[in-house]
Scaffold this active site. Structure first.
Site, mmCIF file in Angstrom:
data_model
loop_
_atom_site.group_PDB
_atom_site.id
_atom_site.type_symbol
_atom_site.label_atom_id
_atom_site.label_comp_id
_atom_site.label_asym_id
_atom_site.label_seq_id
_atom_site.Cartn_x
_atom_site.Cartn_y
_atom_site.Cartn_z
ATOM 1 N N THR A 52 0.831 -1.206 0.000
ATOM 2 C CA THR A 52 0.000 0.000 0.000
ATOM 3 C C THR A 52 0.868 1.259 0.000
ATOM 4 O OG1 THR A 52 -1.690 -1.252 1.147
ATOM 5 C CG2 THR A 52 -1.940 1.124 1.165
ATOM 6 N N ARG A 101 -2.076 5.202 7.480
ATOM 7 C CA ARG A 101 -2.434 3.877 8.004
ATOM 8 C C ARG A 101 -2.136 3.866 9.489
ATOM 9 N NH1 ARG A 101 -0.739 -1.914 5.636
ATOM 10 N NH2 ARG A 101 -2.449 -1.280 4.266
#
Ligand code: NCD
Length: 307
Positions: A52, A101
């Site tokens: 990611t 995140r």
């Protein structure tokens, strides 16, 4: 200013436009190579990541922009006790867009409230992971030619798997999608998800056995057991190999039943499956870059028609 905290932040039409843009980027990468010249993405990763984070950074670089950020909470001021709210205020002075995140559910939402730049949720605890969903959907759309009228099996850790929650939320807006949730009882999909499906009158079933379910599926979305969200190691060890997708199981599946997985894989898909043409998980990663490029352009409000 727009953020992406959940896939539901985009309407079905806006998602369609995003996938069209991602498909055009795949076909004509050169057209977009300078769309973000002089712009920066900050990747604020308080939790581990390979795909990611690097995919966001690659996406910005492919658009001519630059990337900065941190890859763990230990290497940021979080280790000194700084709040997400303060960190994003600071980052807003350095970058034009941020992907965050965090291990806490709602962290991206908090960041968005204090940010003066668009915030993308790159995973908040066991809650949501909307950009994974965008690339999952782009993969399904490309492989199946549509996002409606199919039976999708979702197998593994449906309790803590944030990619599962985002995918079900997003797919619940398409007609004729039937969900088969396959998990051990301890890891079943949260009630708030099944309640949402009940409210919308959508069809789903819950099963424990993948062997029993596999022949009826058009798509199979496998997930790993989320070790980091378990309260004790014993439970993890007991459940970690509950499902292993093997060639024998695949021989019971439809000839066009594609297998998706957000990755990282642990043991839940045997490596022998990798050469099966129905294994789509490494293709997903490639779509992830196109879809994140499309998302960055959209959230930054860049006029792609003038490129
Ligand atoms: C997922 C995640 O972080 O939730 N990984 C990813 O971003 N592709 C899935 C996982 O970690 O199991």
């Amino acid at each position: 200013m727009r953020h992406l905290l959940s896939p539901l932040d985009f309407s079905v039409q806006e998602l369609e436009d995003l996938f069209d843009l991602a498909a055009d980027i795949e076909k004509n990468p050169g057209k977009y190579a300078h769309a973000c010249d002089g712009l920066k993405i900050a990747t604020l990763f308080y939790e581990p990541s390979t795909r990611t984070r690097l995919s966001f950074e690659a996406a910005m670089m492919n658009l001519g922009g630059k990337a900065l950020g941190f890859a763990s909470a230990d290497s940021s001021s979080a280790a000194k006790g700084e709040s997400v709210a303060d960190t994003i205020r600071v980052i807003s002075c350095f970058a034009d867009i941020a992907a965050i995140r965090h291990s806490k559910e709602g962290a991206a939402l908090v960041a968005s409230r204090f940010s003066s730049i668009p915030v993308i949720n790159a995973g908040d605890g066991g809650h949501e992971h909307p950009t994974q969903t965008l690339l999952d959907m782009m993969t399904i759309r490309t492989l199946k030619g549509r996002l409606d009228h199919f039976t999708i099996g979702i197998c593994g850790d449906l309790k803590f798997g944030r990619t599962v929650h985002s995918l079900v939320n997003a797919m619940s807006r398409y007609e004729g999608v039937h969900f088969v949730f396959i998990s051990p009882p301890e890891l079943r999909v949260p009630d708030y998800i099944t309640e949402m499906l009940d409210e919308k009158g959508l069809s789903y079933e819950e099963k424990i056995s993948l062997d029993e379910a596999i022949s009826g599926l058009d798509l199979l979305y496998m997930t790993r057991v989320q070790r980091e969200r378990f309260f004790n190691e014993e439970d993890y060890v007991r459940l970690k190999n509950f499902y292993v997708l093997t060639p024998k199981l695949m021989s019971m599946a439809k000839e066009d039943m594609y297998v998706l997985h957000p990755l990282p894989r642990v043991n839940e898909i045997s490596v022998e499956i990798d050469k099966d043409p129905r294994a789509a998980y490494f293709r997903q990663v490639q779509y992830g870059v196109y879809v994140r490029m499309a998302l960055i352009l959209t959230l930054l409000g860049i006029d792609v028609d003038s490129l």
